[in-house]
Design a protein around this motif. Sequence first.
Motif, PDB file in Angstrom:
ATOM      1  N   LEU A  60       0.821  -1.208   0.000  1.00 55.12           N
ATOM      2  CA  LEU A  60       0.000   0.000   0.000  1.00 55.12           C
ATOM      3  C   LEU A  60       0.859   1.263   0.000  1.00 55.12           C
ATOM      4  CD1 LEU A  60      -2.641  -1.129   2.643  1.00 55.12           C
ATOM      5  CD2 LEU A  60      -2.899  -1.089   0.143  1.00 55.12           C
ATOM      6  N   LEU A  61       2.138   1.108   0.326  1.00 51.38           N
ATOM      7  CA  LEU A  61       3.050   2.251   0.404  1.00 51.38           C
ATOM      8  C   LEU A  61       4.106   2.258  -0.693  1.00 51.38           C
ATOM      9  CD1 LEU A  61       3.592   2.198   4.234  1.00 51.38           C
ATOM     10  CD2 LEU A  61       2.469   3.994   2.942  1.00 51.38           C
ATOM     11  N   VAL A  62       4.590   1.079  -1.068  1.00 51.02           N
ATOM     12  CA  VAL A  62       5.689   0.953  -2.019  1.00 51.02           C
ATOM     13  C   VAL A  62       5.231   0.071  -3.174  1.00 51.02           C
ATOM     14  CG1 VAL A  62       8.064   0.152  -2.312  1.00 51.02           C
ATOM     15  CG2 VAL A  62       7.351   1.159  -0.138  1.00 51.02           C
ATOM     16  N   ARG A  63       5.463   0.554  -4.402  1.00 47.27           N
ATOM     17  CA  ARG A  63       5.035  -0.200  -5.591  1.00 47.27           C
ATOM     18  C   ARG A  63       5.719  -1.561  -5.623  1.00 47.27           C
ATOM     19  NH1 ARG A  63       3.493   1.467 -10.850  1.00 47.27           N
ATOM     20  NH2 ARG A  63       4.096   3.605 -10.313  1.00 47.27           N
ATOM     21  N   PRO A  64       4.915  -2.636  -5.645  1.00 51.05           N
ATOM     22  CA  PRO A  64       5.496  -3.965  -5.813  1.00 51.05           C
ATOM     23  C   PRO A  64       6.054  -4.109  -7.239  1.00 51.05           C
ATOM     24  CG  PRO A  64       3.277  -4.108  -4.904  1.00 51.05           C
ATOM     25  CD  PRO A  64       3.475  -2.706  -5.365  1.00 51.05           C
ATOM     26  N   GLN A  65       7.039  -4.942  -7.388  1.00 48.99           N
ATOM     27  CA  GLN A  65       7.588  -5.197  -8.721  1.00 48.99           C
ATOM     28  C   GLN A  65       6.488  -5.745  -9.629  1.00 48.99           C
ATOM     29  OE1 GLN A  65      10.930  -7.826  -8.120  1.00 48.99           O
ATOM     30  NE2 GLN A  65      12.337  -6.104  -8.365  1.00 48.99           N
ATOM     31  N   ASN A  66       6.564  -5.378 -10.897  1.00 51.06           N
ATOM     32  CA  ASN A  66       5.637  -5.863 -11.934  1.00 51.06           C
ATOM     33  C   ASN A  66       4.192  -5.435 -11.710  1.00 51.06           C
ATOM     34  OD1 ASN A  66       7.840  -7.223 -13.149  1.00 51.06           O
ATOM     35  ND2 ASN A  66       7.539  -8.924 -11.722  1.00 51.06           N
ATOM     36  N   GLU A  67       3.960  -4.332 -11.027  1.00 50.96           N
ATOM     37  CA  GLU A  67       2.599  -3.802 -10.847  1.00 50.96           C
ATOM     38  C   GLU A  67       2.520  -2.454 -11.558  1.00 50.96           C
ATOM     39  OE1 GLU A  67       0.197  -5.464  -9.971  1.00 50.96           O
ATOM     40  OE2 GLU A  67       0.842  -6.938  -8.505  1.00 50.96           O
ATOM     41  N   ALA A  68       2.348  -2.492 -12.871  1.00 50.75           N
ATOM     42  CA  ALA A  68       2.359  -1.277 -13.693  1.00 50.75           C
ATOM     43  C   ALA A  68       1.181  -0.348 -13.375  1.00 50.75           C
ATOM     44  CB  ALA A  68       2.348  -1.657 -15.163  1.00 50.75           C
ATOM     45  N   LYS A  69       0.055  -0.894 -12.928  1.00 54.84           N
ATOM     46  CA  LYS A  69      -1.138  -0.080 -12.677  1.00 54.84           C
ATOM     47  C   LYS A  69      -1.192   0.503 -11.260  1.00 54.84           C
ATOM     48  CE  LYS A  69      -3.937  -2.597 -16.004  1.00 54.84           C
ATOM     49  NZ  LYS A  69      -5.128  -3.432 -16.177  1.00 54.84           N
ATOM     50  N   TRP A  70      -0.171   0.217 -10.462  1.00 58.68           N
ATOM     51  CA  TRP A  70      -0.130   0.726  -9.085  1.00 58.68           C
ATOM     52  C   TRP A  70      -0.156   2.240  -9.135  1.00 58.68           C
ATOM     53  CZ3 TRP A  70       3.080   3.570  -5.800  1.00 58.68           C
ATOM     54  CH2 TRP A  70       2.946   3.340  -4.422  1.00 58.68           C
ATOM     55  N   ASN A  71      -1.020   2.861  -8.349  1.00 59.12           N
ATOM     56  CA  ASN A  71      -1.177   4.310  -8.373  1.00 59.12           C
ATOM     57  C   ASN A  71      -1.142   4.876  -6.950  1.00 59.12           C
ATOM     58  OD1 ASN A  71      -1.518   6.755  -9.688  1.00 59.12           O
ATOM     59  ND2 ASN A  71      -3.744   6.664  -9.555  1.00 59.12           N
ATOM     60  N   GLY A  72      -0.308   4.287  -6.103  1.00 54.60           N
ATOM     61  CA  GLY A  72      -0.248   4.675  -4.698  1.00 54.60           C
ATOM     62  C   GLY A  72       0.716   5.804  -4.460  1.00 54.60           C
ATOM     63  N   PRO A  73       1.033   6.050  -3.238  1.00 55.61           N
ATOM     64  CA  PRO A  73       0.709   5.228  -2.068  1.00 55.61           C
ATOM     65  C   PRO A  73      -0.753   5.346  -1.657  1.00 55.61           C
ATOM     66  CG  PRO A  73       1.981   7.141  -1.389  1.00 55.61           C
ATOM     67  CD  PRO A  73       1.892   7.182  -2.878  1.00 55.61           C
ATOM     68  N   TYR A  74      -1.243   4.282  -1.060  1.00 50.53           N
ATOM     69  CA  TYR A  74      -2.646   4.194  -0.669  1.00 50.53           C
ATOM     70  C   TYR A  74      -2.855   4.522   0.810  1.00 50.53           C
ATOM     71  CZ  TYR A  74      -2.931   2.047  -5.219  1.00 50.53           C
ATOM     72  OH  TYR A  74      -2.850   1.823  -6.567  1.00 50.53           O
ATOM     73  N   LEU A  75      -1.770   4.715   1.529  1.00 48.65           N
ATOM     74  CA  LEU A  75      -1.817   5.157   2.920  1.00 48.65           C
ATOM     75  C   LEU A  75      -0.948   6.397   3.046  1.00 48.65           C
ATOM     76  CD1 LEU A  75      -1.326   1.774   4.853  1.00 48.65           C
ATOM     77  CD2 LEU A  75      -3.456   3.059   4.603  1.00 48.65           C
ATOM     78  N   ALA A  76      -1.338   7.307   3.937  1.00 52.86           N
ATOM     79  CA  ALA A  76      -0.579   8.544   4.121  1.00 52.86           C
ATOM     80  C   ALA A  76       0.700   8.322   4.926  1.00 52.86           C
ATOM     81  CB  ALA A  76      -1.448   9.583   4.828  1.00 52.86           C
ATOM     82  N   LYS A  77       0.706   7.296   5.776  1.00 57.94           N
ATOM     83  CA  LYS A  77       1.851   7.025   6.641  1.00 57.94           C
ATOM     84  C   LYS A  77       2.188   5.545   6.587  1.00 57.94           C
ATOM     85  CE  LYS A  77       0.518  10.572   9.972  1.00 57.94           C
ATOM     86  NZ  LYS A  77       0.132  10.843  11.353  1.00 57.94           N
ATOM     87  N   ALA A  78       3.321   5.200   7.155  1.00 59.16           N
ATOM     88  CA  ALA A  78       3.728   3.795   7.247  1.00 59.16           C
ATOM     89  C   ALA A  78       2.684   2.995   8.019  1.00 59.16           C
ATOM     90  CB  ALA A  78       5.079   3.689   7.938  1.00 59.16           C
ATOM     91  N   VAL A  79       2.606   1.719   7.703  1.00 59.16           N
ATOM     92  CA  VAL A  79       1.665   0.832   8.397  1.00 59.16           C
ATOM     93  C   VAL A  79       2.091   0.752   9.866  1.00 59.16           C
ATOM     94  CG1 VAL A  79       0.756  -1.513   8.543  1.00 59.16           C
ATOM     95  CG2 VAL A  79       1.250  -0.499   6.305  1.00 59.16           C
ATOM     96  N   PRO A  80       1.215   1.168  10.776  1.00 54.93           N
ATOM     97  CA  PRO A  80       1.591   1.134  12.197  1.00 54.93           C
ATOM     98  C   PRO A  80       1.483  -0.267  12.773  1.00 54.93           C
ATOM     99  CG  PRO A  80      -0.653   1.876  11.983  1.00 54.93           C
ATOM    100  CD  PRO A  80      -0.123   1.702  10.567  1.00 54.93           C
ATOM    101  N   LEU A  81       2.110  -0.445  13.906  1.00 57.91           N
ATOM    102  CA  LEU A  81       1.896  -1.661  14.682  1.00 57.91           C
ATOM    103  C   LEU A  81       0.541  -1.534  15.355  1.00 57.91           C
ATOM    104  CD1 LEU A  81       5.419  -1.956  16.337  1.00 57.91           C
ATOM    105  CD2 LEU A  81       4.560  -3.202  14.341  1.00 57.91           C
ATOM    106  N   ASP A  82      -0.021  -2.643  15.800  1.00 60.47           N
ATOM    107  CA  ASP A  82      -1.276  -2.554  16.538  1.00 60.47           C
ATOM    108  C   ASP A  82      -0.999  -1.867  17.890  1.00 60.47           C
ATOM    109  OD1 ASP A  82      -0.390  -4.494  18.403  1.00 60.47           O
ATOM    110  OD2 ASP A  82      -1.563  -6.099  17.523  1.00 60.47           O
ATOM    111  N   PRO A  83      -2.029  -1.499  18.632  1.00 59.05           N
ATOM    112  CA  PRO A  83      -1.810  -0.780  19.891  1.00 59.05           C
ATOM    113  C   PRO A  83      -0.970  -1.529  20.926  1.00 59.05           C
ATOM    114  CG  PRO A  83      -4.057  -0.476  19.191  1.00 59.05           C
ATOM    115  CD  PRO A  83      -3.456  -1.523  18.279  1.00 59.05           C
ATOM    116  N   TRP A  84      -0.757  -2.828  20.725  1.00 59.58           N
ATOM    117  CA  TRP A  84       0.044  -3.618  21.655  1.00 59.58           C
ATOM    118  C   TRP A  84       1.458  -3.836  21.133  1.00 59.58           C
ATOM    119  CZ3 TRP A  84      -4.923  -4.800  20.063  1.00 59.58           C
ATOM    120  CH2 TRP A  84      -5.918  -4.465  20.990  1.00 59.58           C
ATOM    121  N   GLY A  85       1.804  -3.118  20.044  1.00 60.84           N
ATOM    122  CA  GLY A  85       3.174  -3.154  19.530  1.00 60.84           C
ATOM    123  C   GLY A  85       3.500  -4.327  18.632  1.00 60.84           C
TER     124      GLY A  85
END
Length: 122
Positions: A60-85
């Motif tokens: 959702l943040l970094v274009r995977p290889q071979n994904e020409a149609k990727w139009n992200g990033p789809y999240l504004a920030k890095a994927v967080p850990l859950d509230p318990w880390g």
Amino acid sequence: MVLVIIGLLAGYVAPRYFSQVGRSEVKVTQAQINAFEKALDTYRLDVGHYPTTEQGLNALLVRPQNEAKWNGPYLAKAVPLDPWGKPYNYKSPGEHGEFDLWSFGKDGQPGGSDEAADIKNW
């Protein structure tokens, strides 16, 4: 006498306060999973499929290889850990839907109840 009153108040207030914190963590986890679901749906609209398990939520943040149609990033920030880390769990294709997304909750183990219950998108 003052110390006794303070002790009684602490004994009454502290458990109520900490139970609120636990409920808040569960609600934050549910909200984050919901936000990931929306981002994953947008990814799918652009690319034609959900990220694989190996690509994970990082797709959702970094274009995977071979994904020409990727139009992200789809999240504004890095994927967080859950509230318990701990990291969120993602599997695609999922066993319960096109993808499964979950946190094991406070205890970090499958199953559980109350704050230790799994929080899932299914």
